[in-house]
Design a protein around this motif. Structure first.
Motif, short mmCIF file in Angstrom:
data_model
loop_
_atom_site.label_atom_id
_atom_site.label_comp_id
_atom_site.label_asym_id
_atom_site.label_seq_id
_atom_site.Cartn_x
_atom_site.Cartn_y
_atom_site.Cartn_z
N PRO A 157 -0.50 -11.87 8.85
CA PRO A 157 0.77 -12.14 9.54
C PRO A 157 1.13 -10.99 10.48
O PRO A 157 0.75 -9.84 10.25
N VAL A 158 1.88 -11.30 11.50
CA VAL A 158 2.18 -10.30 12.53
C VAL A 158 3.23 -9.30 12.07
O VAL A 158 3.09 -8.09 12.28
N ASN A 159 4.27 -9.78 11.41
CA ASN A 159 5.39 -8.88 11.13
C ASN A 159 6.07 -9.21 9.80
O ASN A 159 7.24 -9.59 9.78
N PRO A 160 5.36 -9.05 8.68
CA PRO A 160 6.04 -9.29 7.40
C PRO A 160 7.07 -8.20 7.12
O PRO A 160 7.06 -7.14 7.74
N ASP A 161 7.94 -8.46 6.17
CA ASP A 161 8.98 -7.50 5.82
C ASP A 161 8.39 -6.18 5.33
O ASP A 161 8.91 -5.10 5.63
N HIS A 162 7.30 -6.26 4.58
CA HIS A 162 6.62 -5.05 4.09
C HIS A 162 5.25 -5.45 3.56
O HIS A 162 4.93 -6.64 3.44
N TRP A 163 4.46 -4.45 3.24
CA TRP A 163 3.14 -4.64 2.66
C TRP A 163 3.03 -3.83 1.37
O TRP A 163 3.58 -2.73 1.27
N GLN A 164 2.33 -4.38 0.40
CA GLN A 164 1.86 -3.59 -0.74
C GLN A 164 0.35 -3.45 -0.60
O GLN A 164 -0.35 -4.43 -0.33
N LEU A 165 -0.13 -2.26 -0.79
CA LEU A 165 -1.53 -1.94 -0.56
C LEU A 165 -2.10 -1.32 -1.83
O LEU A 165 -1.55 -0.34 -2.34
N VAL A 166 -3.15 -1.90 -2.37
CA VAL A 166 -3.80 -1.39 -3.58
C VAL A 166 -5.25 -1.07 -3.25
O VAL A 166 -5.97 -1.93 -2.72
N VAL A 167 -5.67 0.14 -3.54
CA VAL A 167 -7.06 0.53 -3.31
C VAL A 167 -7.88 0.10 -4.53
O VAL A 167 -7.72 0.64 -5.63
N VAL A 168 -8.73 -0.89 -4.33
CA VAL A 168 -9.56 -1.41 -5.41
C VAL A 168 -10.77 -0.51 -5.66
O VAL A 168 -11.18 -0.27 -6.79
N SER A 169 -11.33 0.01 -4.57
CA SER A 169 -12.45 0.96 -4.70
C SER A 169 -12.48 1.82 -3.44
O SER A 169 -11.97 1.44 -2.38
N GLY A 170 -13.09 3.00 -3.56
CA GLY A 170 -13.18 3.89 -2.43
C GLY A 170 -11.86 4.59 -2.16
O GLY A 170 -11.03 4.79 -3.06
N THR A 171 -11.63 4.96 -0.90
CA THR A 171 -10.44 5.69 -0.52
C THR A 171 -9.84 5.10 0.75
O THR A 171 -10.53 4.47 1.55
N ALA A 172 -8.53 5.32 0.92
CA ALA A 172 -7.82 4.89 2.11
C ALA A 172 -6.65 5.83 2.33
O ALA A 172 -6.26 6.58 1.42
#
Length: 268
Positions: free
Chosen positions: A210-225
């Protein structure tokens, strides 16, 4: 973090400081400032079958005085050999047949216990009779409400909710077009409404976000970000209002979740 009798010892996403004899069943992610979130993301760890249960949809839940119902989606991160998830019933049954099967324990044989493996995605729509099996690590995205009606619990001394559960159940097999098997290195949107969105990001973002959601939740499943000055490793999460500046290691996998977008009619 929640201890559960059906949880696992030494879960992989808590670090050595949490080692010990506690059985951890859930690790959930919260808003950094303690605010409520419409979408809940959590890890589930099972060492035995969970109760056979069902969740109401929004309309049914509100009729019982709750804010919303509960759709949920599971991504299988690990599955021991022979691990299963109960999804719907093997065939369609009349409600009185299911009620009698709950009373004598035969409901276990009516449930469709499906073998599952790493990378499988299951969208568990409200009304589906279901149960997570033993030997699983699941990443779950759900409507943010603790609203479960237990139908059968293998004799454990916990409350059942037979009248409510039978009233909201669909007495039929499970079918959902969002169910899929993730390929190695695949990035894709897994769900985009009506209750939440989720995407699997292997090394980069997929098309169709989506272009402009209210917010994002981001979970790192593996590796790094990293994003917004935060460096994240496996099992860590971030809340952000923009994905600008998100960087991922080439071998990283990130799961994104976002609240459902309001329609133009709802937003008016």
């Amino acid at each position: 973090m929640a201890e559960k009798p059906w949880g696992q010892l030494g879960v992989p996403h808590l670090g050595d400081s949490h080692a010990g004899d506690r059985r951890i069943g859930e690790v959930s992610f919260e808003h950094p400032h303690g605010l409520s979130l419409p979408v809940l993301v959590k890890y589930l760890y099972t060492s035995e079958r969970l109760s056979i249960q069902v969740h109401p949809d929004d309309q049914q839940a509100r009729a019982f005085g709750h804010e919303c119902g509960k759709d949920e989606m599971w991504i299988v991160l690990a599955a021991e050999p022979g691990a299963t998830i109960g999804l719907g019933l093997k065939q369609s049954y009349e409600p009185d047949v299911v009620a009698a099967a709950i009373a004598d324990g035969a409901i276990v044989d009516l449930v469709d216990w499906r073998p599952v493996r790493r990378g499988e995605v299951i969208y568990n729509r409200a009304g589906t009779i279901h149960a997570a099996g033993a030997g699983l690590v699941l990443l779950e995205v759900q409507q943010s409400i603790d609203l479960t009606y237990r139908l059968f619990d293998y004799g454990r001394p916990r409350e059942l909710h037979l009248a409510e559960g039978l009233a909201v159940s669909r007495f039929e097999p499970h079918h959902d077009p969002r169910d899929c098997q993730l390929g190695k290195g695949e990035s894709r949107v897994l769900a985009d409404g009506p209750h939440f969105g989720a995407a699997w990001c292997a090394g980069g973002l997929p098309e169709g976000l989506p272009v402009n959601p209210d917010h994002w939740q981001l979970v790192v499943v593996s590796g790094t970000a990293s994003i917004g000055g935060l460096s994240l490793s496996e099992g860590e999460a971030a809340y952000t209002q923009s994905l600008v500046g998100l960087t991922m290691a080439r071998d990283a996998v990130v799961m994104l979740a976002w609240p459902a977008q309001k329609s133009m009619a709802e937003a008016a």
